[in-house]
Structures are given as structure tokens and as C-alpha cells.
Design a protein around this motif. Structure first.
Motif, PDB file in Angstrom:
ATOM      1  N   LEU A  83       4.773   1.785 -18.850  1.00 60.48           N
ATOM      2  CA  LEU A  83       3.492   2.381 -18.465  1.00 60.48           C
ATOM      3  C   LEU A  83       3.467   2.771 -16.988  1.00 60.48           C
ATOM      4  CD1 LEU A  83       0.891   0.215 -20.384  1.00 60.48           C
ATOM      5  CD2 LEU A  83       1.100   2.702 -20.504  1.00 60.48           C
ATOM      6  N   ALA A  84       3.992   1.893 -16.139  1.00 60.61           N
ATOM      7  CA  ALA A  84       4.015   2.182 -14.707  1.00 60.61           C
ATOM      8  C   ALA A  84       4.835   3.424 -14.422  1.00 60.61           C
ATOM      9  CB  ALA A  84       4.575   0.986 -13.949  1.00 60.61           C
TER      10      ALA A  84
ATOM     11  N   GLU B  21      -2.833   5.357 -24.842  1.00 61.78           N
ATOM     12  CA  GLU B  21      -2.969   4.585 -26.070  1.00 61.78           C
ATOM     13  C   GLU B  21      -1.600   3.995 -26.403  1.00 61.78           C
ATOM     14  OE1 GLU B  21      -4.815   5.290 -30.501  1.00 61.78           O
ATOM     15  OE2 GLU B  21      -5.279   6.711 -28.914  1.00 61.78           O
ATOM     16  N   VAL B  22      -1.549   2.666 -26.541  1.00 58.73           N
ATOM     17  CA  VAL B  22      -0.287   1.954 -26.727  1.00 58.73           C
ATOM     18  C   VAL B  22      -0.273   1.288 -28.098  1.00 58.73           C
ATOM     19  CG1 VAL B  22       1.223   0.149 -25.817  1.00 58.73           C
ATOM     20  CG2 VAL B  22      -0.206   1.496 -24.240  1.00 58.73           C
ATOM     21  N   PHE B  23       0.799   1.509 -28.849  1.00 58.49           N
ATOM     22  CA  PHE B  23       0.991   0.895 -30.158  1.00 58.49           C
ATOM     23  C   PHE B  23       2.265   0.064 -30.103  1.00 58.49           C
ATOM     24  CE2 PHE B  23      -1.637   4.514 -30.805  1.00 58.49           C
ATOM     25  CZ  PHE B  23      -2.519   4.142 -31.803  1.00 58.49           C
TER      26      PHE B  23
ATOM     27  N   THR C  54      -5.541   0.272 -25.254  1.00 53.84           N
ATOM     28  CA  THR C  54      -5.518   1.326 -24.254  1.00 53.84           C
ATOM     29  C   THR C  54      -5.252   0.704 -22.891  1.00 53.84           C
ATOM     30  OG1 THR C  54      -7.082   2.631 -25.537  1.00 53.84           O
ATOM     31  CG2 THR C  54      -6.836   3.219 -23.210  1.00 53.84           C
ATOM     32  N   ALA C  55      -4.324   1.301 -22.144  1.00 55.62           N
ATOM     33  CA  ALA C  55      -3.996   0.854 -20.794  1.00 55.62           C
ATOM     34  C   ALA C  55      -3.725   2.074 -19.934  1.00 55.62           C
ATOM     35  CB  ALA C  55      -2.781  -0.059 -20.815  1.00 55.62           C
TER      36      ALA C  55
ATOM     37  N   TYR D 132       0.911   7.096 -26.112  1.00 55.63           N
ATOM     38  CA  TYR D 132       0.349   8.439 -26.070  1.00 55.63           C
ATOM     39  C   TYR D 132      -0.323   8.661 -24.718  1.00 55.63           C
ATOM     40  CZ  TYR D 132       1.010   8.898 -31.095  1.00 55.63           C
ATOM     41  OH  TYR D 132       1.559   8.978 -32.343  1.00 55.63           O
ATOM     42  N   PRO D 133       0.041   9.724 -24.010  1.00 50.01           N
ATOM     43  CA  PRO D 133      -0.629  10.043 -22.754  1.00 50.01           C
ATOM     44  C   PRO D 133      -2.103  10.371 -22.994  1.00 50.01           C
ATOM     45  CG  PRO D 133       1.375  11.345 -23.020  1.00 50.01           C
ATOM     46  CD  PRO D 133       1.097  10.657 -24.324  1.00 50.01           C
ATOM     47  N   PRO D 134      -2.934  10.300 -21.961  1.00 52.44           N
ATOM     48  CA  PRO D 134      -4.373  10.543 -22.136  1.00 52.44           C
ATOM     49  C   PRO D 134      -4.695  11.862 -22.834  1.00 52.44           C
ATOM     50  CG  PRO D 134      -3.963   9.688 -19.957  1.00 52.44           C
ATOM     51  CD  PRO D 134      -2.616   9.921 -20.593  1.00 52.44           C
TER      52      PRO D 134
END
Length: 112
Positions: free
Chosen positions: A43-44, A93-95, A88-89, A105-107
Motif C-alpha cells: 500500500l505504501a 479497496e483491499v481484498f 479500505t486503506a 483496487y486504487p481509489p
């Protein structure tokens, strides 16, 4: 519908799936990193955020300790075979799937 991926190899590096507008990677449960560490670093990198400067904490979205416990091996040492968690972070959207698949998924690509 979001589904688990099939793998030819187990790579910790994420890749951008341009066809589906998402980042995908597979967490190696036999490696030294926890699933949450792998997710935080992915994510970072994707969001260009410096986690070492406190710009992002997974605790803002989900309990990392609980996430690690959910996806750790069972008490008898066998791998988990089913289930997933979504959250969501950083507006992504994180699965996270029991088999180690992680899809982000990017915003702009988030589907509701």
C-alpha cells in the motif's frame, strides 16, 4: 465478483493488472514477513506513502494483529483454505484471501 487468483509461482512483488485495474500479489506464508507487513509495504508503495514517517497506519483501517491471526496457519500447522477479508486503506479497496492472494483496487477503480 472478485475471485482468488491462480499462480504459476509465488511472488511477493505486486503487479498492476491493467485489464482489471488492480494491483495483485501473493503473500508467501512461509516467508519471514507477516501478511500485514506485506500489505502495508504494498500500500505504501502504491500510494507513494512513507510508513516510516507515520503517514499511514493499518490500524486506521483494520486490526493488524487480528488480520495476522486470521490468515496464519491453523493450530495443526495446515494452511487455511478458504475465506477472505475486505477493507479500505488509504482510499484503496483491499481484498485478502486465505490462500495468500491480495488484490488492491486504487481509489478510481474501487467498485461498490
Amino acid at each position: 465478483m472478485r475471485t482468488e487468483l491462480t499462480h504459476d509461482d509465488d511472488a511477493d512483488e505486486y503487479q498492476y493488472d491493467q485489464t482489471n485495474g488492480r494491483y495483485v500479489f501473493h503473500h508467501d506464508s512461509d516467508g519471514s514477513a507477516t501478511i500485514t507487513a506485506t500489505i502495508v509495504h504494498a500500500l505504501a508503495s502504491i500510494a507513494e506513502t512513507d510508513v516510516s514517517q507515520g503517514e499511514f497506519s493499518l490500524y486506521d483501517s483494520v486490526d493488524p494483529d487480528a488480520l495476522d491471526r486470521i490468515f496464519s496457519k491453523k493450530a495443526d500447522g495446515t494452511e487455511r483454505s478458504g475465506g477472505h477479508v475486505a477493507f479500505t486503506a488509504l482510499e484503496h479497496e483491499v481484498f485478502v484471501y486465505a490462500n495468500g492472494d491480495v488484490i488492491i483496487y486504487p481509489p478510481s477503480q474501487t467498485r461498490r
